[in-house]
Structure formats: C-alpha cells, structure tokens
Motif scaffolding. Structure first.
Motif, PDB file in Angstrom:
ATOM      1  N   LEU A   1     -15.585   2.308 -27.631  1.00 15.05           N
ATOM      2  CA  LEU A   1     -15.184   3.795 -26.854  1.00 15.05           C
ATOM      3  C   LEU A   1     -15.828   3.526 -25.397  1.00 15.05           C
ATOM      4  N   LYS A   2     -15.508   2.183 -25.269  1.00 15.29           N
ATOM      5  CA  LYS A   2     -15.508   1.983 -23.590  1.00 15.29           C
ATOM      6  C   LYS A   2     -13.838   1.691 -23.333  1.00 15.29           C
ATOM      7  N   VAL A   3     -13.363   2.832 -22.193  1.00 14.70           N
ATOM      8  CA  VAL A   3     -12.295   2.879 -21.877  1.00 14.70           C
ATOM      9  C   VAL A   3     -11.655   2.561 -20.583  1.00 14.70           C
ATOM     10  N   ILE A   4     -11.690   1.401 -20.207  1.00 17.00           N
ATOM     11  CA  ILE A   4     -11.001   0.624 -18.789  1.00 17.00           C
ATOM     12  C   ILE A   4      -9.315   1.393 -18.737  1.00 17.00           C
ATOM     13  N   CYS A   5      -9.761   2.189 -17.362  1.00 13.17           N
ATOM     14  CA  CYS A   5      -7.706   3.180 -16.796  1.00 13.17           C
ATOM     15  C   CYS A   5      -7.668   1.775 -15.476  1.00 13.17           C
ATOM     16  N   ALA A   6      -6.760   2.125 -14.912  1.00 12.24           N
ATOM     17  CA  ALA A   6      -5.683   1.020 -14.136  1.00 12.24           C
ATOM     18  C   ALA A   6      -6.412   2.820 -12.947  1.00 12.24           C
ATOM     19  N   PRO A   7      -6.936   1.650 -11.684  1.00 10.24           N
ATOM     20  CA  PRO A   7      -6.523  -0.063 -11.223  1.00 10.24           C
ATOM     21  C   PRO A   7      -7.119  -0.963 -11.539  1.00 10.24           C
ATOM     22  N   LYS A   8      -7.436  -0.901 -12.466  1.00 14.19           N
ATOM     23  CA  LYS A   8      -9.409  -1.790 -12.979  1.00 14.19           C
ATOM     24  C   LYS A   8      -8.374  -2.490 -14.100  1.00 14.19           C
ATOM     25  N   GLY A   9      -8.676  -3.895 -14.025  1.00 12.70           N
ATOM     26  CA  GLY A   9      -8.752  -4.730 -15.678  1.00 12.70           C
ATOM     27  C   GLY A   9      -9.490  -4.942 -16.127  1.00 12.70           C
ATOM     28  N   ALA A  10      -9.149  -5.806 -16.655  1.00 10.34           N
ATOM     29  CA  ALA A  10     -10.453  -5.817 -18.048  1.00 10.34           C
ATOM     30  C   ALA A  10     -10.861  -7.540 -18.539  1.00 10.34           C
ATOM     31  N   LEU A  11     -11.541  -7.523 -18.688  1.00  6.31           N
ATOM     32  CA  LEU A  11     -12.133  -9.365 -18.241  1.00  6.31           C
ATOM     33  C   LEU A  11     -13.339  -8.821 -20.322  1.00  6.31           C
ATOM     34  N   LEU A  12     -13.056  -9.720 -20.335  1.00  4.72           N
ATOM     35  CA  LEU A  12     -13.696  -9.868 -22.268  1.00  4.72           C
ATOM     36  C   LEU A  12     -13.971 -11.521 -22.222  1.00  4.72           C
ATOM     37  N   LEU A  13     -15.380 -11.250 -22.230  1.00  9.49           N
ATOM     38  CA  LEU A  13     -16.113 -12.789 -22.349  1.00  9.49           C
ATOM     39  C   LEU A  13     -17.665 -12.283 -23.010  1.00  9.49           C
ATOM     40  N   ASP A  14     -17.516 -13.731 -24.248  1.00  6.77           N
ATOM     41  CA  ASP A  14     -18.601 -13.212 -25.093  1.00  6.77           C
ATOM     42  C   ASP A  14     -18.590 -11.718 -25.356  1.00  6.77           C
ATOM     43  N   ASN A  15     -18.152 -11.120 -26.592  1.00  8.44           N
ATOM     44  CA  ASN A  15     -18.572 -10.103 -26.549  1.00  8.44           C
ATOM     45  C   ASN A  15     -19.278  -9.197 -25.773  1.00  8.44           C
ATOM     46  N   GLN A  16     -18.998  -9.265 -24.680  1.00  9.66           N
ATOM     47  CA  GLN A  16     -19.052  -8.202 -23.491  1.00  9.66           C
ATOM     48  C   GLN A  16     -17.796  -7.810 -22.869  1.00  9.66           C
ATOM     49  N   ILE A  17     -17.519  -6.822 -22.610  1.00 13.50           N
ATOM     50  CA  ILE A  17     -16.226  -6.161 -21.441  1.00 13.50           C
ATOM     51  C   ILE A  17     -16.858  -5.504 -20.241  1.00 13.50           C
ATOM     52  N   PHE A  18     -16.126  -6.446 -19.066  1.00 11.88           N
ATOM     53  CA  PHE A  18     -16.476  -6.572 -17.413  1.00 11.88           C
ATOM     54  C   PHE A  18     -15.114  -5.746 -16.562  1.00 11.88           C
ATOM     55  N   GLU A  19     -15.642  -4.326 -16.017  1.00 10.45           N
ATOM     56  CA  GLU A  19     -13.877  -4.191 -15.177  1.00 10.45           C
ATOM     57  C   GLU A  19     -13.985  -4.854 -14.152  1.00 10.45           C
ATOM     58  N   ILE A  20     -12.527  -5.435 -14.212  1.00 11.65           N
ATOM     59  CA  ILE A  20     -12.126  -6.461 -12.638  1.00 11.65           C
ATOM     60  C   ILE A  20     -11.362  -5.565 -11.871  1.00 11.65           C
TER      61      ILE A  20
END
Length: 169
Positions: free
Chosen positions: A58-77
């Motif tokens: 249920l984590k949400v990343i909204c524009a203008p941010k992007g997502a980095l999915l790495l090793d079961n983790q979610i990062f906003e970029i």
C-alpha cells in the motif's frame, strides 16, 4: 482433394464438453500455476493509475517522483532531471545510474518503465548501464511493472531491479 493445414473451426468431441465445464475451468488452470505458492516480492506492483504507482504493501509513489525497486525495497527517486528527447529517447540523470554503482551485489537486470509509452534508452544511459555490467529491459511503465513482478517472483529479487518513471511522463 486438398487438405488444409489450418482450420478456423474446431470440433470438440462430446466427452470433453462434460469434463471441462465453466465452473471447472479455474481449478484446472490453478493446477498449472507454478508460482502460486512462491513468495511474492514485497515490492510487488499492485496497480498503476494515471499519475501514481501503488504497491502491494500500500505504498504509493505519485508523479513527479519515480520508483526504484531493489531487493524487496521501494525507493522514491527524483526523475525531474531525466530528459525525454523528441518524446522517443530517454536519458536518465547520471545520479540515478550512479546510485546503482554503489550497490553490492549489483542486480543482473534492470527493468526500465519509461513512462506512458514505450521509448528507447539514450546512448549515454545505455553506456552507463553497460559499464556497470547490468543488462537493461525497457518498456512503458505498465508493461515494465508486469515484467518486473514476474521476474522478481521467478528469480530472487536481488537479481532484478526496476526503475519506473511516473506513468504520465
């Protein structure tokens, strides 16, 4: 007499119609779902709307941010410095790719979601990924999310990473 190799009509023997009824169909397909019992990655993409990416936790990343999915983790970029030339070629901000150079062990494959439609990765960005020894798969954000979910379930999430631009970019 000429025999046809392909036919547009199929004849189903009568004993098959009693075996596979509509209510039975889901159960029969479930027998062949080889990933049904495997662990899903924690950063599994649940839904993509016009301007956001929603994950299974249920984590949400909204524009203008992007997502980095790495090793079961979610990062906003921050993808504000990402350039899209002629609405076809995407050149990532070097800082985004430089972030991947700091990770050990590096993922074997990065699935890139390049926005609302399929685009090409620019030569500078492609060269940067090649220098890191990382293979790249590109597509629009929606199809890249499906590819990432499948690959991260199929393999260890440590081997596959994803960078997703906002779906409306």
């Amino acid at each position: 007499m000429i025999k046809r190799l392909f036919s547009t009509t199929a004849r189903v023997p009568r004993h098959y119609t009693s075996t596979f009824k509509a209510s039975n169909l889901g159960q029969n397909l479930a027998k062949y779902d080889i990933y049904a019992l495997s662990d899903k990655p924690e950063n599994n993409v649940e839904m993509i709307s016009n301007d956001s990416i929603v994950f299974s936790n249920l984590k949400v990343i909204c524009a203008p941010k992007g997502a980095l999915l790495l090793d079961n983790q979610i990062f906003e970029i921050d993808v504000s410095k990402t350039k899209i030339e002629n609405d076809i070629v995407v050149e990532f901000n070097p800082e985004v790719i430089e972030l991947l150079s700091l990770i050990y062990p590096k993922p074997e494959l990065v699935v890139l979601g390049l926005g609302k439609k399929t685009r090409m990765l620019g030569p500078k960005s492609r060269q940067s990924f090649n220098e890191l020894g990382i293979r790249v798969e590109t597509g629009d954000t929606k199809s890249s999310a499906l590819s990432y979910d499948l690959l991260a379930t199929e393999r260890s999430p440590g081997f596959v990473a994803s960078i997703m631009l906002p779906p409306n970019m």
